[in-house]
Design a protein around this motif. Sequence first.
Motif, PDB file in Angstrom:
ATOM      1  N   ILE A  38      43.245 -51.367 121.276  1.00  9.95           N
ATOM      2  CA  ILE A  38      44.090 -51.633 120.109  1.00  9.95           C
ATOM      3  C   ILE A  38      45.106 -50.495 120.026  1.00  9.95           C
ATOM      4  O   ILE A  38      44.736 -49.325 120.130  1.00  9.95           O
ATOM      5  CB  ILE A  38      43.265 -51.693 118.810  1.00  9.95           C
ATOM      6  N   ASP A  47      49.896 -52.967 117.957  1.00  8.10           N
ATOM      7  CA  ASP A  47      49.190 -54.025 117.231  1.00  8.10           C
ATOM      8  C   ASP A  47      49.237 -53.789 115.726  1.00  8.10           C
ATOM      9  O   ASP A  47      49.250 -54.747 114.938  1.00  8.10           O
ATOM     10  CB  ASP A  47      47.733 -54.084 117.701  1.00  8.10           C
ATOM     11  N   ALA A  54      43.984 -50.741 111.974  1.00 10.00           N
ATOM     12  CA  ALA A  54      43.321 -50.965 113.255  1.00 10.00           C
ATOM     13  C   ALA A  54      41.806 -50.917 113.099  1.00 10.00           C
ATOM     14  O   ALA A  54      41.083 -51.745 113.672  1.00 10.00           O
ATOM     15  CB  ALA A  54      43.786 -49.925 114.269  1.00 10.00           C
ATOM     16  N   LYS A 328      42.540 -56.997 122.536  1.00  2.00           N
ATOM     17  CA  LYS A 328      41.848 -57.599 121.401  1.00  2.00           C
ATOM     18  C   LYS A 328      42.493 -58.932 121.061  1.00  2.00           C
ATOM     19  O   LYS A 328      43.714 -59.052 120.989  1.00  2.00           O
ATOM     20  CB  LYS A 328      41.907 -56.673 120.185  1.00  2.00           C
ATOM     21  N   ASP A 334      45.914 -61.056 111.536  1.00  2.75           N
ATOM     22  CA  ASP A 334      46.484 -59.955 112.317  1.00  2.75           C
ATOM     23  C   ASP A 334      47.937 -60.233 112.685  1.00  2.75           C
ATOM     24  O   ASP A 334      48.792 -59.352 112.651  1.00  2.75           O
ATOM     25  CB  ASP A 334      45.685 -59.734 113.607  1.00  2.75           C
TER      26      ASP A 334
END
Length: 337
Positions: A38, A47, A54, A328, A334
């Motif tokens: 990540i 991300d 995270a 991921k 997300d």
Amino acid sequence: MVRGTFMMNLVFIALYAFMAISNSQAEGTNTSTSAILITVDQSGKGDYKKIQEAIDSVASNNAELVFIRVKPGVYEEKVMVPADKPFITISGTKAADTVITWNDSGDIFESPTFSVLASDFIGRYLTIQNTYGAGVKAVALRVSGDRAAFYGCRILSHQDTLLDDTGRHYYNNCYIEGDVDFICGNAASFFEKCHLHSLSVGTGAITAQRRMSPAEDTGFMFFGCKITGVKTAVLGRPWGTYSRVVFVFTYMTSAILPQGWDDWGNSADQLRTVYYGQYKCSGRGATTSKRVEWARDLTSEEVEPFLTKDMIDANAWLRSAPTSFKKKALSANDTKN
């Protein structure tokens, strides 16, 4: 995230893996083959933009290794790794370039900039600081999970900088700075090749270890470390009746006062159960001739239990760096971030 960004992240991970080779012996023999990757990047190319985001994305009761790669920047946020999220690594590439900062004081369990409650946590190449200032309790890092390790980190505050609370912990090549009790708690911890820098201008204690019973297998062990200071300080004072702190092969500048330790108002009878010792330390501050009478100049036999990381069962849990990474899978929530 686009494939190009992911490939760029892998380049940074390769750099991390190169740095990790130099610490291979310190990281133990447990091999980690793969981890979920990540990336945190304030510019929006990762991300997430925040470290806590995270961490929050990791599933509760996680059983996989998760590697959170933090791109350089100053992250003004309060970070917590909850107890139900083990096996997380949070890593920068250089501590001076990856700064996690907050400004809080008061309760030692509430003020930390960074709190680790989960087991099997690793922190690498991070600066963790509490900028509140002197005169109050202001914790930078709280470590309350078992089997936690920190490599090449800078931990900065004044009073109670590192709350080394409970569990088995390992610190390697870390820089820890403060003025009063700036390494405190009741963990079983091994500090190797760390630099302890005191901001005290009088008799401020570096350690305040809280072992309360001879049945507790806890204490702070410093091996091959360096102690410096802006003026003068003592090595520690007993927060607990059976407080235990040992310095081995540690360089101590003249910042350490000749008496070495402070009794914190305890009577001679109470101090009989304290275990404060040193072995083959060097530097002007390491001279033992004027140490308090309840400090110990350890023999080779007495120091033997403190010469290895066996006191924290390190071979059972210290793990090496992952050799491969997988992306991921992002949830619908997300992708909205």
